[in-house]
Design a protein around this motif. Structure first.
Motif, PDB file in Angstrom:
ATOM      1  N   ARG A  72       0.923  -1.286  -0.041  1.00 37.94           N
ATOM      2  CA  ARG A  72      -0.086  -0.015  -0.133  1.00 37.94           C
ATOM      3  C   ARG A  72       0.870   1.195   0.003  1.00 37.94           C
ATOM      4  N   LEU A  73       1.807   1.350   0.636  1.00 36.54           N
ATOM      5  CA  LEU A  73       2.754   2.512   0.780  1.00 36.54           C
ATOM      6  C   LEU A  73       3.252   2.842  -0.588  1.00 36.54           C
ATOM      7  N   LEU A  79       2.257  10.706   4.190  1.00 38.26           N
ATOM      8  CA  LEU A  79       2.742  10.731   5.603  1.00 38.26           C
ATOM      9  C   LEU A  79       2.783   9.369   6.082  1.00 38.26           C
ATOM     10  N   LEU A  80       3.568   8.798   6.707  1.00 36.05           N
ATOM     11  CA  LEU A  80       3.656   7.466   7.301  1.00 36.05           C
ATOM     12  C   LEU A  80       3.733   7.563   8.826  1.00 36.05           C
ATOM     13  N   ARG A 113      11.310  -1.532   6.999  1.00 36.34           N
ATOM     14  CA  ARG A 113      10.551  -1.993   5.893  1.00 36.34           C
ATOM     15  C   ARG A 113       9.546  -1.170   5.366  1.00 36.34           C
ATOM     16  N   LEU A 114       8.850  -0.565   6.279  1.00 43.75           N
ATOM     17  CA  LEU A 114       7.915   0.148   5.736  1.00 43.75           C
ATOM     18  C   LEU A 114       8.411   1.555   5.509  1.00 43.75           C
ATOM     19  N   THR A 115       9.243   1.991   6.156  1.00 46.57           N
ATOM     20  CA  THR A 115      10.197   3.335   5.848  1.00 46.57           C
ATOM     21  C   THR A 115      10.689   3.025   4.466  1.00 46.57           C
ATOM     22  N   TYR A 116      11.393   2.051   4.008  1.00 48.10           N
ATOM     23  CA  TYR A 116      11.824   1.686   2.744  1.00 48.10           C
ATOM     24  C   TYR A 116      10.974   1.866   1.799  1.00 48.10           C
TER      25      TYR A 116
END
Length: 252
Positions: A72-73, A79-80, A113-116
């Protein structure tokens, strides 16, 4: 319309982020483990603020759950908020190693991983922000929890330096004791914590968003905690570790 993805979005600081960002007019993607709470939270936010709210049931202690959030990202968000996390009932060796590894999966691997997954799109658009929720415990010795949050702080600072774009901001948020369900869920007895050390979740979020806008890399909400963190640098590490390990770590 700008969109924010929030993990751990149905309770505590995550829910406060969801309310504030919806009030500010952002569409939301809410990630949490409990599908019933996700549906209730989404319905309430849609009704109160008229924003679009997607829900994603995912356990970030599981590779499949992390992968769903990554997918999804990669579609793009503005914004996360990496907020998902938990505390253990007990000290090291009192907690099964499987639970310690689960904590590292949620607090460290999922954040990485989500930041990446989120950053490439933000860099291409030359705008965006990431808030990685850590803790004041990151600055003191406090078992695997504190160690994992120290990693979040160091990681966030390193990524912020590497991005080298003033319009793409990465920040670690380090609150102290906050009035949420966090401690109750971990069965921690916090009855001895002075009221002066407690923060309101909505105030924490407000402070965080102000700091993110200013480009602050490590946000410590509340003057009392800014003082504690500042003074902590002058206290011998072994003494700080002893005091920190005992504070708020009685269990029901």
């Amino acid at each position: 319309m700008p969109t924010a993805l929030i993990t751990g979005a149905t309770a505590g600081i995550g829910a406060a982020f969801a309310r504030r960002l919806a009030k500010d007019g952002l569409d939301l993607v809410l990630v949490a483990r409990n599908s019933e709470k996700l549906a209730e939270t989404a319905d309430r936010l849609r009704g109160d603020y008229g924003v679009t709210v997607e829900v994603m049931q995912a356990d970030l202690a599981d590779d499949q759950g992390i992968s769903r959030a990554e997918d999804r990202l990669r579609q793009g968000v503005d914004l996360l908020v990496n907020n998902a996390g938990f505390g253990h009932q007990g000290t090291f060796l009192d907690v099964p190693v499987e639970e310690e590894l689960r904590m590292l999966k949620v607090h460290c691997e999922a954040v990485l991983r989500l930041t990446y997954a989120a950053l490439p799109g933000m860099r291409n658009r030359r705008k965006g922000g990431i808030v990685n929720v850590a803790s004041v415990a990151a600055f003191f010795s406090r078992g695997t929890y504190g160690a994992s949050k120290a990693w979040v702080v160091s990681f966030s600072q390193a990524v912020a330096q590497d991005v080298k774009d003033p319009n793409v901001k990465v920040m670690a948020l380090c609150p102290g004791f906050v009035h949420t369900e966090f401690h109750e869920r971990a069965k921690m007895d916090v009855s001895g914590i002075p009221e002066a050390l407690w923060l309101d979740a909505d105030d924490v979020v407000g402070s965080a968003l102000k700091d993110l806008k200013k480009g602050v890399q490590v946000s410590v909400p509340g003057p009392q905690y800014k003082t504690i963190v500042g003074l902590g640098k002058f206290v011998p590490r072994n003494l700080a570790g002893i005091l920190s390990s005992k504070t708020g770590r009685r269990y029901d």
